[in-house]
Design a protein around this motif. Structure first.
Motif, PDB file in Angstrom:
ATOM      1  N   ALA A   1       9.362   3.074  -7.562  1.00 31.65           N
ATOM      2  CA  ALA A   1      10.017   4.104  -8.362  1.00 31.65           C
ATOM      3  C   ALA A   1       9.641   5.454  -7.766  1.00 31.65           C
ATOM      4  O   ALA A   1       8.599   5.593  -7.142  1.00 31.65           O
ATOM      5  N   GLU A   2      10.476   6.419  -7.925  1.00 29.72           N
ATOM      6  CA  GLU A   2      10.192   7.789  -7.517  1.00 29.72           C
ATOM      7  C   GLU A   2       9.939   7.963  -6.028  1.00 29.72           C
ATOM      8  O   GLU A   2       9.220   8.868  -5.608  1.00 29.72           O
TER       9      GLU A   2
ATOM     10  N   ILE B   1       9.918   6.372   1.921  1.00 27.47           N
ATOM     11  CA  ILE B   1       9.329   5.239   2.642  1.00 27.47           C
ATOM     12  C   ILE B   1      10.410   4.658   3.543  1.00 27.47           C
ATOM     13  O   ILE B   1      11.521   4.382   3.087  1.00 27.47           O
ATOM     14  N   VAL B   2      10.077   4.496   4.821  1.00 24.94           N
ATOM     15  CA  VAL B   2      11.020   3.893   5.760  1.00 24.94           C
ATOM     16  C   VAL B   2      10.541   2.484   6.094  1.00 24.94           C
ATOM     17  O   VAL B   2       9.558   2.309   6.818  1.00 24.94           O
ATOM     18  N   TYR B   3      11.211   1.490   5.551  1.00 30.24           N
ATOM     19  CA  TYR B   3      10.889   0.098   5.854  1.00 30.24           C
ATOM     20  C   TYR B   3      11.508  -0.222   7.207  1.00 30.24           C
ATOM     21  O   TYR B   3      12.722  -0.107   7.386  1.00 30.24           O
TER      22      TYR B   3
ATOM     23  N   GLU C   1       0.811  -1.222   0.000  1.00 27.93           N
ATOM     24  CA  GLU C   1       0.000   0.000   0.000  1.00 27.93           C
ATOM     25  C   GLU C   1       0.842   1.269   0.000  1.00 27.93           C
ATOM     26  O   GLU C   1       0.481   2.271  -0.611  1.00 27.93           O
ATOM     27  N   ALA C   2       1.960   1.214   0.708  1.00 32.12           N
ATOM     28  CA  ALA C   2       2.758   2.429   0.958  1.00 32.12           C
ATOM     29  C   ALA C   2       3.168   3.138  -0.324  1.00 32.12           C
ATOM     30  O   ALA C   2       3.342   4.354  -0.356  1.00 32.12           O
ATOM     31  N   VAL C   3       3.295   2.381  -1.389  1.00 33.73           N
ATOM     32  CA  VAL C   3       3.737   2.938  -2.661  1.00 33.73           C
ATOM     33  C   VAL C   3       2.738   3.955  -3.216  1.00 33.73           C
ATOM     34  O   VAL C   3       3.098   4.851  -3.962  1.00 33.73           O
TER      35      VAL C   3
END
Lengths: 302, 98
Positions: free
Chosen positions: A63-64, A33-35, A24-26
Motif C-alpha cells: 500500500a502507499e 518499487i521497481v520489481y 523487505e522493500a516495503v
C-alpha cells in the motif's frame, strides 16, 4: 486518461528472483518499487521471477507505494510473456528497458491494451516509464515521451548509454551531462517526469549527495536507487524549498478561485495556469508533505 | 495434468521455499514438508500446496517442500514454477492461475 499526482523521488529496484528482498522493500521510504524481471534475473529463472512478481502483487501489493515492473527488452524472447505477467499483476506502471523510438512504445502499449482488455483491466490504466539508455534513445527522447498517453516518465540509464557512446563512465559524470539535459528537455516539453540515473557506488554516500544535488538542480523529479541506503539521501534532495511550496500554494489557490468564479482559464502573475502547472503544484505539495513539512494551516505533519 | 519429469523451483534462502516435484504415476499425491515453521504453519503450507496442484489438475506427484519461512504467495509462486517446469508448459496467464 487523467494524470495522477504521484511521488517519484526514489525508485528502488528489487530483484524478481529474491522473495526476501521483495518482502523487505516495503519497509523502506522509497516512493516507487521497481520489481525487476530483467538484469537481476538469470535467464534460467525468468519463468520463476514472473510468477514471484505476479503473486507478490496479486496477494500482497504494497500500500502507499507506486508499483512498477521492469520487463525484459522489447526484442528479447521474454517480452511477450513478461507483458502477460506484468500487466495482469496490475502495477501502476511498467518500465521498459532501452526504448529508442515512438514506434516501440506504441507497439508495447498496443500489446498491453490487448492484455488489459482480456483481463478486464481498464485499457490504458497501466502507465509506462521508458528507460533511455542509448544515444538513439536520447536523440529520440521527445518522440518517445509523446508517443503514447501511457508514458508518464523517462528514466536515464547511464551504463548502456555511455557504452553506446564509447564514453568512459566516471563518478563525476561529466560524460552524462548532455544526456541528462537532453532527457530533461524532452520531459519538460512532453509534460512527463524525468528520472535520473543510478549512482553505482553504494558505499560512497558523499558522492551520492553531490550527484543528487546536481540532478535536482538540473531539474530532475527523482532518481533510481540500487540500494536501500541511498533512499533517504535521495528523498532529502527532492524535498521542495519554501519558495517552491509557496508558489505551488499560490497556483492551487488561483485554480480554486477560478473554479469558484466559474472561470475556464486562470492566470497567475500574468501567466496562464494549465493542467501541467497545476499537476506540478500538487506534486510539490505532495513532496513537501512526504518530507513531513506542514503546509499552511495544517496542524499535523502530513 | 501429467508431470513429464522431475522439476525444482525456488532456493534455500531465507523467506524462500524450494519445491521439488517428481512424477508419481498412478500413485496419487505424496507431499512431504520440511519447514522451520512447520509446527505453526505446516497445515497452511499443505493447504496451499494442495490448492496449486488441484488448480493445475495434477493428481499424481511426489512433492518435497523445503521451506525457509516463505509467505503463502511465495509458496504459491514456487509451486506454480515447479509444475510448469515439470509439465514443460508456460503458465496459463489467460486463466490467471491454472
Amino acid at each position: 486518461m487523467e494524470q495522477r499526482v504521484s511521488l517519484k523521488r526514489t525508485s528502488l529496484y528489487v530483484s524478481g528472483s529474491s522473495p526476501a528482498n521483495i518482502i523487505e522493500a516495503v519497509f523502506y521510504n522509497q516512493d516507487c518499487i521497481v520489481y525487476d524481471l530483467e538484469d537481476s534475473v538469470p535467464t534460467s529463472e525468468k519463468d520463476a521471477a514472473r510468477l514471484i512478481v505476479y503473486n507478490a502483487l496479486r496477494h500482497q501489493r504494497p500500500a502507499e507505494k507506486y508499483v512498477i515492473i521492469r520487463v525484459n527488452g522489447i526484442y528479447s524472447e521474454f517480452i511477450d510473456e513478461d507483458l502477460e505477467a506484468a500487466v495482469r499483476a496490475r502495477p501502476d506502471a511498467l518500465r521498459i528497458p532501452k526504448v529508442e523510438s515512438a514506434k516501440e512504445v506504441q507497439s508495447i502499449s498496443a500489446k498491453m491494451a490487448a492484455i488489459e482488455r482480456q483481463a478486464g483491466i481498464e485499457v490504458g490504466s497501466i502507465e509506462l516509464w521508458c528507460n533511455i539508455e542509448s544515444y538513439l534513445g536520447i536523440l529520440n527522447a521527445l518522440e518517445i515521451a509523446t508517443a503514447d498517453s501511457r508514458v508518464v516518465a523517462l528514466a536515464l540509464g547511464a551504463e548502456d548509454y555511455t557504452a553506446s557512446m564509447k564514453a568512459q563512465r566516471t563518478k563525476k559524470g561529466l560524460e552524462m551531462f548532455y544526456a541528462r539535459n537532453a532527457l530533461l528537455m524532452a520531459c519538460r516539453a512532453a509534460g512527463v517526469d524525468a528520472i535520473d540515473m543510478v549512482f553505482s557506488d553504494i558505499n560512497d554516500l558523499e558522492g551520492l549527495r553531490e550527484d543528487v544535488a546536481l540532478a535536482r538542480n538540473l531539474g530532475f523529479d527523482g532518481k533510481t536507487a540500487i540500494h536501500p541506503r541511498q533512499i533517504d539521501i535521495i528523498n532529502s534532495y527532492f524535498t521542495p524549498s519554501k519558495k517552491e511550496i509557496d508558489y505551488a500554494l499560490r497556483v492551487l489557490a488561483a485554480v480554486e478561485e477560478g473554479k469558484r468564479l466559474n472561470k475556464g482559464a486562470v492566470a497567475l502573475d500574468g501567466s496562464m495556469i494549465d493542467k501541467p502547472v497545476e499537476l506540478r503544484a500538487l506534486t510539490t505539495i505532495a513532496q513537501a508533505r512526504a518530507a513531513g513539512i506542514k503546509i499552511g494551516g495544517e496542524n499535523h505533519a502530513g | 495434468m501429467q508431470l513429464k519429469h522431475p522439476a525444482v523451483a525456488g532456493t534455500l534462502e531465507s523467506s524462500d521455499v524450494q519445491v521439488t516435484i517428481h512424477p508419481n504415476n498412478g500413485m496419487g499425491l505424496d507431499i512431504r514438508i520440511e519447514s522451520i515453521v512447520k509446527a505453526q504453519f505446516g497445515d497452511a503450507i499443505l493447504e496451499t500446496v494442495r490448492e496449486v496442484l488441484a488448480a493445475f489438475g495434477v493428481t499424481d506427484a511426489s512433492v518435497q517442500i523445503n521451506d525457509k519461512g516463505a509467505l503463502d504467495w511465495v509458496i504459491r509462486a514456487r509451486m506454480q514454477a515447479a509444475i510448469c517446469r515439470g509439465v514443460e508448459r508456460s503458465f496459463d496467464w489467460e486463466g490467471e492461475g491454472v
